[in-house]
Write an enzyme that holds these catalytic residues in place. Structure first.
Site, PDB file in Angstrom:
ATOM      1  CD  GLU A 115      -3.074  -0.841   0.158  1.00 50.38           C
ATOM      2  OE1 GLU A 115      -3.098   0.247  -0.455  1.00 50.38           O
ATOM      3  OE2 GLU A 115      -3.894  -1.745  -0.043  1.00 50.38           O
ATOM      4  CG  ASP A 262      -6.011  -7.073  -7.756  1.00 49.30           C
ATOM      5  OD1 ASP A 262      -4.931  -7.339  -7.187  1.00 49.30           O
ATOM      6  OD2 ASP A 262      -6.850  -6.311  -7.251  1.00 49.30           O
ATOM      7  CD  GLU A 356     -14.996  -5.213  -1.011  1.00 50.07           C
ATOM      8  OE1 GLU A 356     -13.893  -5.012  -0.492  1.00 50.07           O
ATOM      9  OE2 GLU A 356     -15.485  -4.449  -1.876  1.00 50.07           O
ATOM     10  CD  GLU A 374     -10.789  -1.426  -7.859  1.00 46.72           C
ATOM     11  OE1 GLU A 374      -9.753  -1.274  -7.188  1.00 46.72           O
ATOM     12  OE2 GLU A 374     -11.936  -1.181  -7.407  1.00 46.72           O
TER      13      GLU A 374
END
Length: 903
Positions: A115, A262, A356, A374
């Site tokens: 992150e 991803d 989610e 996204e």
């Protein structure tokens, strides 16, 4: 990607850029100076103007419900390190000065390497890229002397100790001040990391090396990618979700394109675009071929096992895979991108937001929605590729839903539950960095942007890195390990740029022809089984036994189980246990059928538990200045009117005296005709309800007396009765945890008159908020329309032992007792501690192949199956659930790990 124009005004009327733009004055460091959301025919509406600066700065994030800053230790502010210049150059320059003045990187705080890289390091590098661009133009940033780059370099060196492993994969966390493994660091003992966490470093680290000439950053990121590539499963060319950073063993062996993996795939392709290294493209194409061969089941993208890629690992999808259509556009595979995007859009139209996680028959699996960007990202890239004005309509829907359901007085609040419309007190930085940016770019004309966006590539956090880095400081030793491991199909590679008019036909009818068959895929879909049925039914062979059809007393079924290596064991306590020994199966094919059967049985049992629990309710603040924009998650009561069957209750709130509501109220004049606020504790919930009802209250809200409790962290709370007849309670009662309750109490202190709506889900926020919006998502199961008395209670205990380690699966099943008559002064948590379920397994398709709607026919199914299905009475002893599904635990742990990484 090439710029492809489009006839935005042809065909049916479409939203114009200026009237539908979501104009976000975000800066390169995401310091929002003013944010407006425009709707057609209306004036721009601002949410708090300088909300971020007024209420949160210099904290890390804004908490939009309580209008205050969210401070995570003393880490670098994630909010201050995002975004791009959207024609707000003066604000950008001011933001850079604030970052240089206020951000300190030398803090004793443990952060996620992943992150921190994509948000903080990427934000600093993106800010530097745009700062030098503006400086070259000669009007702004003339004072700038690479200060952001120096901060990025300092941060890069602070992250390097995380790579001190034998594999080259980084530790998942690091202390910015003390590094790894020192006693003061409080980290360095972790053994596992996710594939995306280790594989989403190359863009930022390579850019840092190319900008500064310090090659070490790119070298470390390349080594991590090389290791992941070498550890891929060789027969399937897939990678798992989590890996041991010391041994390289796969910890979680399921594979997909969503959470945990991803951006690994994203960065392989984008590393080729940014750096020009063919090995990255070769690796991406090899993985992509495997994805399309095994994971892609159009329009779905379902996780599979890396060693058995024809076997699905689960029957649900997570929201993070919504980025994949955009990546497919960059790859040039437009048809499946359109198909998956359309499927996701249909889910959004059903639930207002993308849950989610959602099942293969498009019901909510995990109900949260943290305003993820996204899907907006993929919408932007599909519009760029096709020029189809349909995608402007999609963008318009996203903006309308954000305004209607997520907007609160101080910003935009994440959705706690898309079914009820309740909120969480969070507004993640990616919402500003990505969502606003992609929606702005979707509607922007080329002249609206002060630089050519085609000269940049987006990182996974939507920061912009210049493509000229590919020819700068290329003194990096490259290890191409691709061709030595796999023979690549030449047709998988195109080494020349394709003609965009052929690859992306600039004709709206092209994309429309692909979308048309999917228009009703959500509303008219039959629930899907756990496996690909058409592949499991071998030619000429009898289909394997499906879990939903299994009868424990059917001799033929027991014989099939035996052939599949599945044994049925009657335990002393009355339960029945199913155990699979793969080595006892008649053949390897029968062993796989047995594994499928066990997984189906587990899924059906778990699905049953989920569907029959009492759902959450909503408390919606409808008075000024909230106007229905704040929705709080509330726990239901097992007594009083069912808000899913009765009209919602609307009224002003008033505190009862005594506040605990355990005796006759001394202030009945204050609560008559109002919704009474009472505190939990000292007596039964039903007694509180009777006391405020006798005083004339029209409803009640019980606020938890445990200070700091929150629906964000605690399971849903259900208020139980007192063991007596509760038919005399005629008013609705809801439960709020302390955090949610304090929002109402704070509103009373500030505005005195506070009006709320008690309902099963949030209502339309228009002028007449008493009228339910017909477009609201319906509850996921009609079980919430049944009272506990109407249901047969039961649940299942399930244990699944890892096939890889023991070659054995076991399934225990028993019914649970009815709701307890006397629950003391406790409520009934859900779903983990108490559920209400029918004992029969839900049937997903009828024998003639027609759909059976689980949501609308659950009760009828319960009635008809109870007599005909002998397995309704497997067990005799009522016990609580004491064993949770192993695979579900893995999924939950993975998402908890992701959430912890974000923290």
């Amino acid at each position: 990607m090439s710029e492809t124009g489009g006839c935005r005004g042809c065909g049916s009327p479409v939203p114009q850029r200026t009237s539908w733009s979501l104009v976000a004055a975000t800066t390169a460091l995401c310091l929002v100076s003013a944010t407006s959301v425009w709707t057609a025919g209306a004036e721009p509406m601002t949410w708090g103007g300088f909300s971020l600066q007024e209420h949160a700065y210099p904290a890390d994030e804004l908490m939009p419900l309580t209008c205050r800053g969210r401070v995570r230790g003393q880490e670098p502010s994630r909010v201050l390190t995002h975004g791009t210049v959207l024609n707000k150059t003066k604000e950008f320059e001011d933001a850079v000065r604030k970052v240089l003045r206020d951000v300190n990187l030398d803090n004793d705080v443990v952060v996620s390497v992943f992150e921190t890289n994509i948000r903080v390091l990427g934000g600093l590098l993106g800010g530097h890229s745009l700062a030098i661009m503006l400086k070259e133009k000669g009007e702004y940033m003339q004072w700038y002397n690479d200060e952001l780059l120096q901060m990025a370099k300092q941060l890069g060196y602070k992250l390097l100790p995380a790579f001190n492993t034998t594999s080259g994969l980084p530790y998942p966390r690091i202390n910015l001040k003390f590094g790894i493994r020192k006693p003061e660091a409080r980290t360095g003992t972790e053994t596992d990391t996710c594939t995306a966490c280790a594989g989403t470093l190359i863009l930022e680290f390579a850019a840092l090396s190319r900008f500064t000439g310090a090659t070490i950053f790119e070298e470390y990121a390349r080594k991590a990618l090389d290791f992941l590539w070498e550890k891929r499963q060789r027969s399937s060319n897939l990678v798992g979700v989590t890996i041991n950073i010391h041994t390289g063993d796969w910890v979680r062996k399921d594979s997909g394109v969503g959470a945990g993996i991803d951006s690994y795939y994203e960065y392989l392709l984008k590393a080729y675009v940014l750096l020009g290294d063919d090995s990255f493209l070769e690796r991406f194409n090899t993985h992509y071929d495997a994805i399309m061969r095994y994971i892609s089941q159009p329009p779905l993208l379902l996780d599979v096992h890396i060693h058995k890629p024809m076997l699905n690992a689960r029957t649900w999808m997570d929201a993070l895979l919504a980025f994949f259509p955009g990546l497919q556009v960059l790859k040039g595979d437009i048809r499946p991108a359109i198909e998956t995007h359309e499927m996701l859009y249909q889910v959004i139209k059903k639930h207002n937001f993308l849950p989610e996680a959602f099942t293969t028959d498009f019901r909510v699996h995990w109900a949260q929605h943290p305003l993820r960007p996204e899907f907006a990202e993929s919408t932007y890239f599909l519009y760029k590729a096709t020029g189809d004005p349909y995608y402007l309509e999609v963008g318009k829907t996203l903006i309308e839903n954000l305004n209607k359901y997520a907007r609160v007085p101080c910003g935009f609040a994440a959705m706690k539950d898309v079914r009820t419309g309740s909120h969480e007190d969070r507004m993640d930085s990616f919402f500003l960095a990505e969502m606003f940016k992609y929606l702005y770019l979707l509607f922007a004309d080329k002249e609206d942007i002060i630089f050519d966006i085609e000269d940049y590539i987006f990182t996974t956090e939507a920061h912009l890195l210049p493509l000229w880095l590919s020819t700068t400081n290329q003194n990096i030793s490259k290890k191409n390990t691709t061709s030595e491991y796999t023979e690549l199909d030449d047709s998988n590679f195109d080494w020349t740029c394709p003609n965009t008019q052929i690859l992306f036909p600039n004709d709206p009818l092209y994309a429309q022809s692909i979308r048309e068959p999917l228009k009703n895929v959500v509303d008219k879909s039959c629930p899907r089984g756990l496996i690909r049925v058409e592949e499991s039914f071998r030619s000429g062979a009898k289909p394997p036994l499906r879990a939903r059809d299994f009868m424990a007393t059917n001799p033929e079924h027991l014989e099939i189980l035996k052939k599949m290596g599945v044994s049925l064991i009657h335990l002393k306590d009355g339960r029945v246990q199913l155990v699979q020994h793969a080595i006892q199966a008649a053949s390897s094919i029968d062993a796989e059928d047995g594994l499928r059967f066990m997984q189906e049985m587990i899924e059906l049992s778990s699905q049953q538990q989920k569907e029959q629990q009492l759902p959450p309710r909503a408390v919606q603040i409808v008075s000024h200045p909230f106007f229905g924009r704040v929705v709080l998650t509330a726990g239901p009561a097992q007594f009083g009117p069912d808000l899913s069957k009765h009209k919602e209750t609307r009224g002003f709130v008033a505190s009862s005296q005594p506040y605990n509501g355990c005796s006759e109220l001394t202030n009945p004049e204050a609560v008559v005709g109002k919704i009474a606020l009472i505190q939990r504790g000292q007596c039964m919930f039903a007694e509180k309800a009777r006391n405020i009802q006798n005083a004339g209250a029209i409803g009640g809200i019980v606020i938890d007396d445990n200070e700091g409790s929150s629906s964000d962290t605690a399971p849903l709370f259900q208020m139980a009765g007192d063991g007596k007849e509760t038919d005399d309670i005629k008013i609705p009662m809801l439960f709020l945890f302390s955090k949610e309750g304090s929002i109402i109490l704070d509103a009373i202190r500030e505005y005195e008159e506070v009006e709320v709506l008690l309902s099963d889900k949030a209502k339309d926020r228009g002028k007449d908020s008493e009228t339910e919006n017909e477009d609201q998502p319906s509850p996921e199961s009609d079980s919430q329309n049944q009272s506990p008395e109407q249901m047969t209670s039961g649940s299942h205990e399930v244990d699944l032992v890892d096939q890889e380690s023991s070659e054995e699966s076991s399934l225990n099943s028993h019914p649970e007792s009815l709701f307890p008559a006397d629950t003391d002064n406790a409520a009934s948590p859900s779903p983990s501690e108490q559920t209400s379920n029918p004992t029969e397994y839900p049937k997903t398709t009828s024998l003639d192949g027609e759909c059976t709607d689980l949501d609308n026919q659950l009760q009828e199914q319960s009635d008809t199956e109870e007599d005909s299905n002998p397995n309704v009475s497997w067990g005799k002893k009522g016990q609580p659930i004491d064993s949770i599904l192993a695979d579900w635990n893995e999924d939950i742990e993975a998402f908890e790990m992701m959430e912890k990484d974000e923290l």
